[in-house]
Design a protein around this motif. Structure first.
Motif, PDB file in Angstrom:
ATOM      1  N   LYS A  37      22.788   9.960 -43.318  1.00  0.00           N
ATOM      2  CA  LYS A  37      21.918  10.932 -43.909  1.00  0.00           C
ATOM      3  C   LYS A  37      22.108  12.376 -43.219  1.00  0.00           C
ATOM      4  O   LYS A  37      22.701  13.420 -43.574  1.00  0.00           O
ATOM      5  CB  LYS A  37      20.909  10.599 -44.681  1.00  0.00           C
ATOM      6  CG  LYS A  37      20.089  11.847 -45.454  1.00  0.00           C
ATOM      7  CD  LYS A  37      19.039  11.667 -46.135  1.00  0.00           C
ATOM      8  CE  LYS A  37      18.662  12.398 -47.565  1.00  0.00           C
ATOM      9  NZ  LYS A  37      18.690  13.665 -46.289  1.00  0.00           N
ATOM     10  N   GLU A  38      21.154  12.608 -41.745  1.00  0.00           N
ATOM     11  CA  GLU A  38      21.737  13.925 -41.436  1.00  0.00           C
ATOM     12  C   GLU A  38      22.975  14.555 -40.568  1.00  0.00           C
ATOM     13  O   GLU A  38      23.126  15.603 -41.181  1.00  0.00           O
ATOM     14  CB  GLU A  38      20.098  13.572 -39.916  1.00  0.00           C
ATOM     15  CG  GLU A  38      18.323  13.149 -40.695  1.00  0.00           C
ATOM     16  CD  GLU A  38      18.216  14.252 -40.841  1.00  0.00           C
ATOM     17  OE1 GLU A  38      18.419  15.554 -40.796  1.00  0.00           O
ATOM     18  OE2 GLU A  38      16.844  14.272 -41.813  1.00  0.00           O
ATOM     19  N   TYR A  50      44.272  13.032 -37.253  1.00  0.00           N
ATOM     20  CA  TYR A  50      45.422  13.845 -35.855  1.00  0.00           C
ATOM     21  C   TYR A  50      44.973  15.620 -36.392  1.00  0.00           C
ATOM     22  O   TYR A  50      45.201  16.174 -35.036  1.00  0.00           O
ATOM     23  CB  TYR A  50      46.788  13.721 -36.603  1.00  0.00           C
ATOM     24  CG  TYR A  50      48.308  13.887 -35.838  1.00  0.00           C
ATOM     25  CD1 TYR A  50      48.421  14.336 -34.644  1.00  0.00           C
ATOM     26  CD2 TYR A  50      48.187  15.496 -36.564  1.00  0.00           C
ATOM     27  CE1 TYR A  50      49.443  14.865 -34.081  1.00  0.00           C
ATOM     28  CE2 TYR A  50      49.330  16.389 -35.223  1.00  0.00           C
ATOM     29  CZ  TYR A  50      49.864  15.499 -34.372  1.00  0.00           C
ATOM     30  OH  TYR A  50      50.888  15.907 -34.046  1.00  0.00           O
ATOM     31  N   ASP A  51      44.865  15.291 -37.220  1.00  0.00           N
ATOM     32  CA  ASP A  51      44.964  17.370 -37.261  1.00  0.00           C
ATOM     33  C   ASP A  51      43.251  17.345 -37.153  1.00  0.00           C
ATOM     34  O   ASP A  51      42.345  18.487 -37.195  1.00  0.00           O
ATOM     35  CB  ASP A  51      45.233  17.659 -38.761  1.00  0.00           C
ATOM     36  CG  ASP A  51      46.272  17.804 -38.755  1.00  0.00           C
ATOM     37  OD1 ASP A  51      46.959  17.493 -38.308  1.00  0.00           O
ATOM     38  OD2 ASP A  51      46.737  17.165 -40.137  1.00  0.00           O
ATOM     39  N   LEU A  52      42.471  16.661 -36.051  1.00  0.00           N
ATOM     40  CA  LEU A  52      41.338  17.108 -35.931  1.00  0.00           C
ATOM     41  C   LEU A  52      40.790  17.785 -34.572  1.00  0.00           C
ATOM     42  O   LEU A  52      41.765  17.657 -33.748  1.00  0.00           O
ATOM     43  CB  LEU A  52      40.204  15.588 -36.078  1.00  0.00           C
ATOM     44  CG  LEU A  52      38.751  16.249 -35.440  1.00  0.00           C
ATOM     45  CD1 LEU A  52      38.502  15.690 -36.786  1.00  0.00           C
ATOM     46  CD2 LEU A  52      38.042  14.343 -34.956  1.00  0.00           C
ATOM     47  N   THR A  53      40.942  19.527 -35.068  1.00  0.00           N
ATOM     48  CA  THR A  53      40.914  19.832 -33.756  1.00  0.00           C
ATOM     49  C   THR A  53      39.502  19.683 -33.028  1.00  0.00           C
ATOM     50  O   THR A  53      38.156  19.305 -32.837  1.00  0.00           O
ATOM     51  CB  THR A  53      40.502  21.585 -34.158  1.00  0.00           C
ATOM     52  OG1 THR A  53      39.075  21.911 -34.954  1.00  0.00           O
ATOM     53  CG2 THR A  53      41.722  21.948 -35.382  1.00  0.00           C
ATOM     54  N   ASP A  54      39.427  20.566 -31.323  1.00  0.00           N
ATOM     55  CA  ASP A  54      38.230  20.542 -30.461  1.00  0.00           C
ATOM     56  C   ASP A  54      37.479  21.043 -30.724  1.00  0.00           C
ATOM     57  O   ASP A  54      35.821  20.803 -30.643  1.00  0.00           O
ATOM     58  CB  ASP A  54      38.814  21.480 -29.311  1.00  0.00           C
ATOM     59  CG  ASP A  54      39.855  20.510 -28.115  1.00  0.00           C
ATOM     60  OD1 ASP A  54      40.333  19.380 -28.703  1.00  0.00           O
ATOM     61  OD2 ASP A  54      40.245  21.060 -27.479  1.00  0.00           O
ATOM     62  N   LYS A  55      37.499  22.423 -32.209  1.00  0.00           N
ATOM     63  CA  LYS A  55      35.611  23.133 -32.351  1.00  0.00           C
ATOM     64  C   LYS A  55      35.109  22.043 -33.194  1.00  0.00           C
ATOM     65  O   LYS A  55      33.650  21.693 -34.165  1.00  0.00           O
ATOM     66  CB  LYS A  55      36.749  24.040 -33.448  1.00  0.00           C
ATOM     67  CG  LYS A  55      34.615  24.717 -34.178  1.00  0.00           C
ATOM     68  CD  LYS A  55      35.823  26.303 -34.383  1.00  0.00           C
ATOM     69  CE  LYS A  55      34.790  27.105 -35.013  1.00  0.00           C
ATOM     70  NZ  LYS A  55      34.863  28.376 -35.746  1.00  0.00           N
ATOM     71  N   GLN A  56      36.717  20.913 -34.142  1.00  0.00           N
ATOM     72  CA  GLN A  56      35.296  20.299 -35.154  1.00  0.00           C
ATOM     73  C   GLN A  56      34.869  18.911 -34.744  1.00  0.00           C
ATOM     74  O   GLN A  56      33.869  18.734 -35.124  1.00  0.00           O
ATOM     75  CB  GLN A  56      36.421  19.463 -36.162  1.00  0.00           C
ATOM     76  CG  GLN A  56      37.332  20.431 -37.710  1.00  0.00           C
ATOM     77  CD  GLN A  56      37.939  19.904 -38.464  1.00  0.00           C
ATOM     78  OE1 GLN A  56      38.776  19.745 -37.343  1.00  0.00           O
ATOM     79  NE2 GLN A  56      38.049  20.580 -39.104  1.00  0.00           N
ATOM     80  N   ILE A  57      35.400  18.822 -33.360  1.00  0.00           N
ATOM     81  CA  ILE A  57      35.191  17.751 -32.580  1.00  0.00           C
ATOM     82  C   ILE A  57      33.707  18.081 -31.624  1.00  0.00           C
ATOM     83  O   ILE A  57      32.398  16.878 -32.081  1.00  0.00           O
ATOM     84  CB  ILE A  57      36.027  16.648 -30.921  1.00  0.00           C
ATOM     85  CG1 ILE A  57      36.756  16.504 -32.039  1.00  0.00           C
ATOM     86  CG2 ILE A  57      35.028  15.993 -30.544  1.00  0.00           C
ATOM     87  CD1 ILE A  57      38.572  16.129 -30.913  1.00  0.00           C
ATOM     88  N   GLU A  58      33.670  18.996 -31.420  1.00  0.00           N
ATOM     89  CA  GLU A  58      32.430  19.488 -31.190  1.00  0.00           C
ATOM     90  C   GLU A  58      31.114  19.839 -31.911  1.00  0.00           C
ATOM     91  O   GLU A  58      29.645  19.514 -31.782  1.00  0.00           O
ATOM     92  CB  GLU A  58      32.279  21.336 -30.330  1.00  0.00           C
ATOM     93  CG  GLU A  58      33.307  20.976 -29.380  1.00  0.00           C
ATOM     94  CD  GLU A  58      33.806  22.235 -28.188  1.00  0.00           C
ATOM     95  OE1 GLU A  58      33.219  23.623 -28.623  1.00  0.00           O
ATOM     96  OE2 GLU A  58      34.631  22.160 -27.354  1.00  0.00           O
ATOM     97  N   THR A  59      31.505  20.078 -32.906  1.00  0.00           N
ATOM     98  CA  THR A  59      30.448  20.364 -34.437  1.00  0.00           C
ATOM     99  C   THR A  59      30.325  18.962 -34.632  1.00  0.00           C
ATOM    100  O   THR A  59      29.083  17.879 -34.858  1.00  0.00           O
ATOM    101  CB  THR A  59      31.524  21.360 -35.735  1.00  0.00           C
ATOM    102  OG1 THR A  59      31.491  22.378 -35.325  1.00  0.00           O
ATOM    103  CG2 THR A  59      30.345  20.661 -36.855  1.00  0.00           C
ATOM    104  N   ILE A 110      24.463  14.432 -32.440  1.00  0.00           N
ATOM    105  CA  ILE A 110      23.507  14.305 -31.375  1.00  0.00           C
ATOM    106  C   ILE A 110      21.775  15.448 -32.294  1.00  0.00           C
ATOM    107  O   ILE A 110      20.985  14.438 -31.642  1.00  0.00           O
ATOM    108  CB  ILE A 110      23.268  15.893 -29.822  1.00  0.00           C
ATOM    109  CG1 ILE A 110      24.189  14.558 -29.053  1.00  0.00           C
ATOM    110  CG2 ILE A 110      22.393  15.749 -29.791  1.00  0.00           C
ATOM    111  CD1 ILE A 110      25.053  15.976 -28.296  1.00  0.00           C
ATOM    112  N   SER A 111      21.521  15.999 -32.881  1.00  0.00           N
ATOM    113  CA  SER A 111      20.867  16.191 -33.557  1.00  0.00           C
ATOM    114  C   SER A 111      20.102  15.892 -34.491  1.00  0.00           C
ATOM    115  O   SER A 111      19.069  15.081 -34.601  1.00  0.00           O
ATOM    116  CB  SER A 111      21.302  17.629 -34.248  1.00  0.00           C
ATOM    117  OG  SER A 111      20.443  18.140 -35.151  1.00  0.00           O
ATOM    118  N   SER A 112      20.753  15.044 -35.119  1.00  0.00           N
ATOM    119  CA  SER A 112      20.325  13.700 -36.240  1.00  0.00           C
ATOM    120  C   SER A 112      19.766  12.490 -35.637  1.00  0.00           C
ATOM    121  O   SER A 112      18.691  12.099 -36.167  1.00  0.00           O
ATOM    122  CB  SER A 112      21.459  13.477 -37.067  1.00  0.00           C
ATOM    123  OG  SER A 112      22.382  14.348 -37.389  1.00  0.00           O
ATOM    124  N   VAL A 113      20.503  12.052 -34.604  1.00  0.00           N
ATOM    125  CA  VAL A 113      19.788  11.097 -33.852  1.00  0.00           C
ATOM    126  C   VAL A 113      18.246  11.387 -33.246  1.00  0.00           C
ATOM    127  O   VAL A 113      17.161  11.090 -33.479  1.00  0.00           O
ATOM    128  CB  VAL A 113      20.625  10.293 -33.297  1.00  0.00           C
ATOM    129  CG1 VAL A 113      20.089   9.619 -31.981  1.00  0.00           C
ATOM    130  CG2 VAL A 113      21.671   9.802 -33.371  1.00  0.00           C
TER     131      VAL A 113
END
Length: 407
Positions: free
Chosen positions: A336-337, A385-394, A400-403
């Protein structure tokens, strides 16, 4: 919102579909037949039947092998319901067994304990694209102690003389197991080309035949084509040949053939699968590993291992992250987070014995503790396929924040 797994639909696929639409031949025809041949070559299997879903492929094989009331089929408790539903459709009994802790796949020890004289088929599932241990499964069904238990009731069962291994390889096209690709690892394998799969045809699936002698895989292919088209002895392409209109119905078959529109998408997808699609998906997995492995609560999934000098490598379909030490309720709160950060994630899968219908048949998840332990801590991260580095970092920051907020 970062999506979970959108299909890759680019101009090359659009152009190919338009070509098929303009050709005047949109149902099962030359594109489907070409796709079947190219899949056989890609997987190094003996014949391939393309269909409208992997589910249809699993059921056709069970019916071809004569599985019915009184028979048992062994499968992992940790799978999607399609693996179990087809057994129910045939009137047979699903025999669920537990899975491994490390790779989510079916436990060989649990299979061995579950085999009885009624066992006709074992259905391993290549969870997330990581192949099961087929050397051990194949050796098990061929061992004298197990084959002596086998009770053959049909011509096909007598010809094989042992339990059939039917791989639910819905996730694993392109995966490697000790120098061989999935599709060539056991008697029969079934792939899915659903919209969220690595290689899509929008909807679709394929049966990869690799049956041993005395079976003629080309003859089995023809039999399955008949079963997939109402039991009709000629498909539309054959009937279009000059003077060849007359046909017969030789059994009460099903309707689950693949169309040329779907096959056209699949041909483009297969053409660029190894050199492009899998390269990108592997890159995403490596990025997730690099960014998450420093956290003690993050359990990174297996996707490439070496076993006695041989490599076993996933198709990089799912990234099933597990959170150490959390309850199912905490995992749900983490999800959910994550969504609150505009990131889509998923869970693969709710084990089948937890579903209402299967509970009504008397199955209980309490009998499959490892399946529940894996499920209750699992969160599938976006891979497309179209996942960007910026999206991966997001995505990673959201996880991390949610856990850390929940635990």
């Amino acid at each position: 919102m970062i999506p979970f797994s959108p299909p890759r639909i680019d101009q090359k696929i659009i152009d190919e579909v338009i070509n098929v639409l303009n050709s005047g031949w949109i149902t099962t025809g030359p594109k489907t037949k070409l796709f079947e041949k190219q899949l056989s070559s890609y997987c190094d299997c003996k014949a391939t039947v393309c269909l409208n879903s992997a589910t249809a492929g699993l059921e056709l094989i069970l019916r071809w092998f004569g599985v019915g009331p009184g028979d048992e089929v062994i499968l992992p408790a940790y799978t999607y319901t399609a693996t179990a539903n087809v057994i129910i459709h045939c009137g047979a009994t699903p025999v669920f067994v537990d899975v491994n802790e490390n790779d989510f796949n079916i436990s060989i020890a649990a299979i061995e304990k579950a085999i009885t004289g009624k066992t006709k088929v074992i259905m391993p599932v290549d969870f997330s694209g990581f192949p099961c241990d087929y050397d051990k499964i194949n050796s098990l069904v061929r061992s004298k102690a197990i084959s002596d238990k086998f009770e053959a009731n049909t011509k096909e069962q007598k010809s094989l003389g042992r339990i059939l291994v039917l791989s639910d390889a819905a996730h694993s096209i392109g995966a490697w197991y000790k120098g061989k690709r999935t599709g060539s690892l056991t008697d029969v394998s079934v792939f899915s080309f659903h919209a969220v799969k690595n290689l899509t045809t929008a909807e679709g699936g394929a049966i990869a035949l690799n049956l041993p002698e005395p079976f003629d895989n080309e003859e089995v292919y023809k039999t399955l084509c008949v079963k997939s088209l109402h039991g009709q002895n000629k498909d539309a392409l054959a009937k279009m040949q000059k003077g060849n209109w007359r046909y017969d119905i030789i059994e009460p078959g099903f309707k689950c053939n693949m169309t040329d529109i779907s096959a056209a998408i699949g041909l483009i997808e297969l053409e660029r699968y190894d050199k492009d699609t899998l390269v990108k998906r592997k890159y995403i997995f490596e990025k997730y590993r690099a960014l998450l492995s420093q956290y003690k609560w993050a359990e990174i999934p297996l996707y490439k291992v070496e076993q006695e000098g041989n490599v076993i490598e996933s198709s990089y379909h799912l990234f099933p992250l597990r959170i150490k030490g959390v309850s199912e309720q905490q995992r749900d709160q983490v999800i959910k987070e994550i969504f609150d950060h505009d990131v889509s994630v998923n869970v693969h899968f709710i084990p089948v014995p937890m579903m209402s219908y299967y509970q009504s048949l008397g199955y209980s998840i309490k009998n499959y503790p490892q399946a529940f332990a894996n499920y209750s801590r699992e969160i599938s991260l976006p891979v497309f396929y179209d996942l960007t580095d910026k999206q991966i970092e997001t995505i990673v920051k959201a996880v991390i924040s949610s856990v850390e907020k929940v635990i």
